[in-house]
Design a protein around this motif. Structure first.
Motif, mmCIF file in Angstrom:
data_model
loop_
_atom_site.group_PDB
_atom_site.id
_atom_site.type_symbol
_atom_site.label_atom_id
_atom_site.label_comp_id
_atom_site.label_asym_id
_atom_site.label_seq_id
_atom_site.Cartn_x
_atom_site.Cartn_y
_atom_site.Cartn_z
ATOM 1 N N THR A 1 -2.363 4.735 -15.036
ATOM 2 C CA THR A 1 -1.882 3.488 -15.637
ATOM 3 C C THR A 1 -0.380 3.541 -15.903
ATOM 4 O OG1 THR A 1 -4.040 3.193 -16.704
ATOM 5 C CG2 THR A 1 -2.240 1.827 -17.500
ATOM 6 N N LEU A 2 0.107 4.694 -16.341
ATOM 7 C CA LEU A 2 1.540 4.839 -16.610
ATOM 8 C C LEU A 2 2.352 4.925 -15.317
ATOM 9 C CD1 LEU A 2 1.441 7.358 -19.597
ATOM 10 C CD2 LEU A 2 2.215 4.983 -19.689
ATOM 11 N N SER A 3 1.854 5.679 -14.353
ATOM 12 C CA SER A 3 2.630 5.916 -13.130
ATOM 13 C C SER A 3 2.695 4.696 -12.223
ATOM 14 C CB SER A 3 2.052 7.105 -12.356
ATOM 15 O OG SER A 3 0.726 6.840 -11.936
ATOM 16 N N ILE A 4 1.696 3.828 -12.288
ATOM 17 C CA ILE A 4 1.672 2.671 -11.391
ATOM 18 C C ILE A 4 2.802 1.704 -11.705
ATOM 19 C CG2 ILE A 4 0.157 1.168 -12.753
ATOM 20 C CD1 ILE A 4 -1.261 0.400 -10.165
ATOM 21 N N LYS A 5 3.355 1.761 -12.906
ATOM 22 C CA LYS A 5 4.466 0.885 -13.269
ATOM 23 C C LYS A 5 5.714 1.209 -12.457
ATOM 24 C CE LYS A 5 5.228 -0.110 -17.550
ATOM 25 N NZ LYS A 5 5.065 -1.580 -17.470
ATOM 26 N N PRO B 1 -2.144 5.290 -7.544
ATOM 27 C CA PRO B 1 -3.592 5.564 -7.523
ATOM 28 C C PRO B 1 -4.061 6.064 -6.168
ATOM 29 C CG PRO B 1 -3.153 3.477 -8.614
ATOM 30 C CD PRO B 1 -1.878 3.907 -7.961
ATOM 31 N N ALA B 2 -3.581 5.449 -5.078
ATOM 32 C CA ALA B 2 -3.983 5.860 -3.733
ATOM 33 C C ALA B 2 -3.428 7.237 -3.397
ATOM 34 C CB ALA B 2 -3.507 4.834 -2.707
ATOM 35 N N LEU B 3 -2.205 7.529 -3.853
ATOM 36 C CA LEU B 3 -1.612 8.843 -3.599
ATOM 37 C C LEU B 3 -2.412 9.938 -4.307
ATOM 38 C CD1 LEU B 3 0.662 10.588 -2.449
ATOM 39 C CD2 LEU B 3 1.988 10.090 -4.530
ATOM 40 N N TYR B 4 -2.803 9.661 -5.547
ATOM 41 C CA TYR B 4 -3.595 10.641 -6.305
ATOM 42 C C TYR B 4 -4.923 10.913 -5.609
ATOM 43 C CZ TYR B 4 -6.410 12.622 -10.065
ATOM 44 O OH TYR B 4 -7.248 13.435 -10.799
ATOM 45 N N VAL B 5 -5.603 9.867 -5.183
ATOM 46 C CA VAL B 5 -6.888 10.032 -4.492
ATOM 47 C C VAL B 5 -6.700 10.811 -3.202
ATOM 48 C CG1 VAL B 5 -8.765 8.806 -3.318
ATOM 49 C CG2 VAL B 5 -7.963 8.013 -5.546
ATOM 50 N N ILE C 1 -13.560 3.291 -8.385
ATOM 51 C CA ILE C 1 -14.646 2.390 -8.800
ATOM 52 C C ILE C 1 -14.424 1.826 -10.203
ATOM 53 C CG2 ILE C 1 -17.112 2.203 -9.239
ATOM 54 C CD1 ILE C 1 -16.370 2.416 -6.282
ATOM 55 N N LEU C 2 -14.170 2.684 -11.188
ATOM 56 C CA LEU C 2 -14.084 2.209 -12.567
ATOM 57 C C LEU C 2 -12.757 1.530 -12.877
ATOM 58 C CD1 LEU C 2 -15.794 5.112 -14.568
ATOM 59 C CD2 LEU C 2 -16.804 3.023 -13.649
ATOM 60 N N MET C 3 -11.652 2.108 -12.423
ATOM 61 C CA MET C 3 -10.340 1.592 -12.797
ATOM 62 C C MET C 3 -9.808 0.510 -11.861
ATOM 63 S SD MET C 3 -8.136 4.869 -14.078
ATOM 64 C CE MET C 3 -6.800 3.756 -14.520
ATOM 65 N N THR C 4 -10.188 0.554 -10.602
ATOM 66 C CA THR C 4 -9.579 -0.335 -9.620
ATOM 67 C C THR C 4 -9.684 -1.825 -9.972
ATOM 68 O OG1 THR C 4 -9.676 1.215 -7.765
ATOM 69 C CG2 THR C 4 -9.740 -1.127 -7.224
ATOM 70 N N GLY D 1 -10.042 9.426 1.390
ATOM 71 C CA GLY D 1 -8.594 9.445 1.252
ATOM 72 C C GLY D 1 -7.910 8.388 2.099
ATOM 73 N N VAL D 2 -8.334 8.269 3.350
ATOM 74 C CA VAL D 2 -7.724 7.309 4.278
ATOM 75 C C VAL D 2 -8.089 5.873 3.901
ATOM 76 C CG1 VAL D 2 -7.681 6.503 6.659
ATOM 77 C CG2 VAL D 2 -7.602 8.963 6.172
ATOM 78 N N SER D 3 -9.367 5.620 3.636
ATOM 79 C CA SER D 3 -9.811 4.243 3.389
ATOM 80 C C SER D 3 -9.231 3.672 2.093
ATOM 81 C CB SER D 3 -11.350 4.171 3.354
ATOM 82 O OG SER D 3 -11.877 4.947 2.292
ATOM 83 N N PHE D 4 -9.122 4.490 1.053
ATOM 84 C CA PHE D 4 -8.577 3.965 -0.203
ATOM 85 C C PHE D 4 -7.076 3.709 -0.081
ATOM 86 C CE2 PHE D 4 -7.236 4.285 -4.742
ATOM 87 C CZ PHE D 4 -7.931 3.167 -5.192
ATOM 88 N N TRP D 5 -6.377 4.538 0.686
ATOM 89 C CA TRP D 5 -4.950 4.307 0.905
ATOM 90 C C TRP D 5 -4.734 2.962 1.596
ATOM 91 C CZ3 TRP D 5 -0.630 7.072 -0.538
ATOM 92 C CH2 TRP D 5 0.578 6.658 0.015
#
Length: 442
Positions: A399-403, A409-413, A271-274, A328-332
């Motif tokens: 933010t660092l890993s997405i580069k 982000p989806a994997l973490y969630v 919600i906040l970062m996306t 987990g499924v929907s955000f992926w």
């Protein structure tokens, strides 16, 4: 119920329906939480602009964003200290006093943030002062959510605990919605140059004013019946509450920290970062991401209330399992799709938002983990320490890993939601065992 301690957590008359007084308490508490949470999260909606104004121009964009999210994270890191202190006195002096104090400590720094000079004016002192205000905000919010959950739990009938606390979660999410609406309005009414020049200050000034409105509203609330009864029986804890929870209630602490980790992944990342992540790393228009974010947040509020209502009927564990898998499924699916095309942005984000409604289940699970005498401290310690660790570090890590990993982000969630599903299964086992024991005793 999935109560670890078997402690009372509602008022007498646990089987009665919600009455008018309960509704008023829920309404005032949820409204107050919404306005205070707005103050805390409005920062993230203007992270890009704030980064441009409070750090050197020559700094690379990605590093500026990381440092800006670092200041945002400082608010989370300050939560445990403020939460533990307010919870300590909340368990000794009363829930309502701390409920009022948290609002005051939020309103003042929010007003100051809207008035701060930028890097061009005072140099390095600008980000330092901004950091200090975030720390004060963090200390305030550290006592708000746990205090509200305990306050409402001790007012309403026990059989409505999950729904009551889910209304508070919906209220807190309502604060995020208000922040998103204000951010969208600012972007619609002003061009980029005007926002950078001065319009970015308006949401912070508005938040400070709303904070004092909340302080006035909470004057009409009364101390909880559970705390009043403990005062009359002289059964308030005489030991340092933190010492008690770490010595005697470690299982409850671990449970509350586990579900809080799930809550941070749901709220902070999805919600906040996306919106910011989609703007900076997927190239999606800022206005479009904010509009989709509004739809998602409305669905979060609906998901909170539905999850809470069903949890009171079918159990916290089953609903936590269903909502964790759904998120987990929907955000992926959603985040992967947005790397390719914006087709489906609104409906897919809406589904994600509905399953973020698992945040409505978290307070009921955590509140039931502690007995009344140390409930505020137990919940506040567990919730805020977990939020400081996971909520504070998540923005920078993502933010660092997405580069290097666009789907990080989806994997973490997905990983955290798997843990949430396992907690749900564990709670279901406790629930069934409790019912078997109750049936055999009957």
């Amino acid at each position: 119920m999935e109560t670890l301690d078997g402690a009372d957590h509602g008022t007498q008359g646990a089987s009665r329906p919600l009455n008018g007084r309960d509704i008023r308490i829920l309404g005032l508490s949820a409204l107050g939480g919404a306005l205070e949470f707005y103050d805390f999260v409005i920062f993230v909606y203007f992270a890009t602009v704030v980064g441009q104004l409070f750090f050197p121009v020559e700094m690379p964009d990605w590093l500026r964003l990381v440092q800006t999210f670092g200041i945002f994270a400082a608010g989370y890191l300050a939560r445990p200290l403020g939460g533990i202190i307010m919870a300590h006195f909340g368990d000794l002096l009363g829930r309502k006093k701390m409920f009022m104090l948290s609002i005051f400590l939020m309103a003042v720094p929010t007003l100051v943030m809207g008035s701060l000079p930028t890097y061009d004016t005072i140099g390095v002192m600008a980000p330092i002062l901004l950091l200090l205000m975030r720390v004060l905000q963090g200390a305030a919010i550290g006592g708000e959510a746990p205090g509200a959950w305990v306050f409402v739990t001790e007012h309403v009938p026990a059989r409505h605990t999950a729904f009551a606390t889910s209304t508070l979660s919906a209220g807190l999410v309502g604060g995020i919605l208000l922040g998103s609406l204000v951010a969208t309005a600012i972007n619609a009414l002003f061009d980029d140059a005007t926002i950078t020049a001065w319009a970015w200050r308006l949401p912070f000034l508005l938040g400070g004013v709303l904070g004092f409105v909340t302080l006035y509203l909470r004057r009409w609330l009364h101390e909880t019946p559970v705390f009043t009864e403990m005062q009359q029986r002289q059964s308030l804890s005489t030991e340092l509450p933190v010492k008690l929870i770490l010595r005697d209630h470690l299982r409850g602490v671990m449970l509350a920290m586990g579900v809080t980790w799930l809550l941070t992944a749901a709220v902070v990342v999805t919600i906040l970062m996306t919106p910011t992540l989609l703007q900076n790393f997927a190239g999606i228009d800022r206005g479009l991401t904010l509009e989709a974010n509004i739809v998602a947040i409305v669905c979060v509020m609906i998901g909170c209330l539905v999850a809470g209502r069903l949890a009171d009927r079918f159990g916290d564990g089953l609903m936590l399992l269903i909502w964790s898998v759904g998120l987990g499924v929907s955000f992926w699916v959603f985040f992967g799709r947005m790397q390719i095309s914006t087709v489906g942005l609104f409906p897919l984000y809406a589904v994600v938002g509905f399953f973020v409604g698992l945040t409505g289940l978290v307070p009921a699970i955590a509140v039931k983990a502690f007995p009344a005498a140390i409930r505020f401290t137990g919940l506040s310690f567990s919730y805020n320490v977990a939020y400081a660790i996971f909520g504070g570090l998540t923005p920078m890590v993502v933010t660092l890993s997405i580069k290097v990993m666009p789907m990080s982000p989806a994997l973490y969630v997905a990983i955290v939601c798997t843990i949430g599903a396992l907690i749900g299964l564990g709670l279901m086992r406790v629930h069934h065992r409790y019912r078997r024991v109750a049936a055999s005793a009957g």
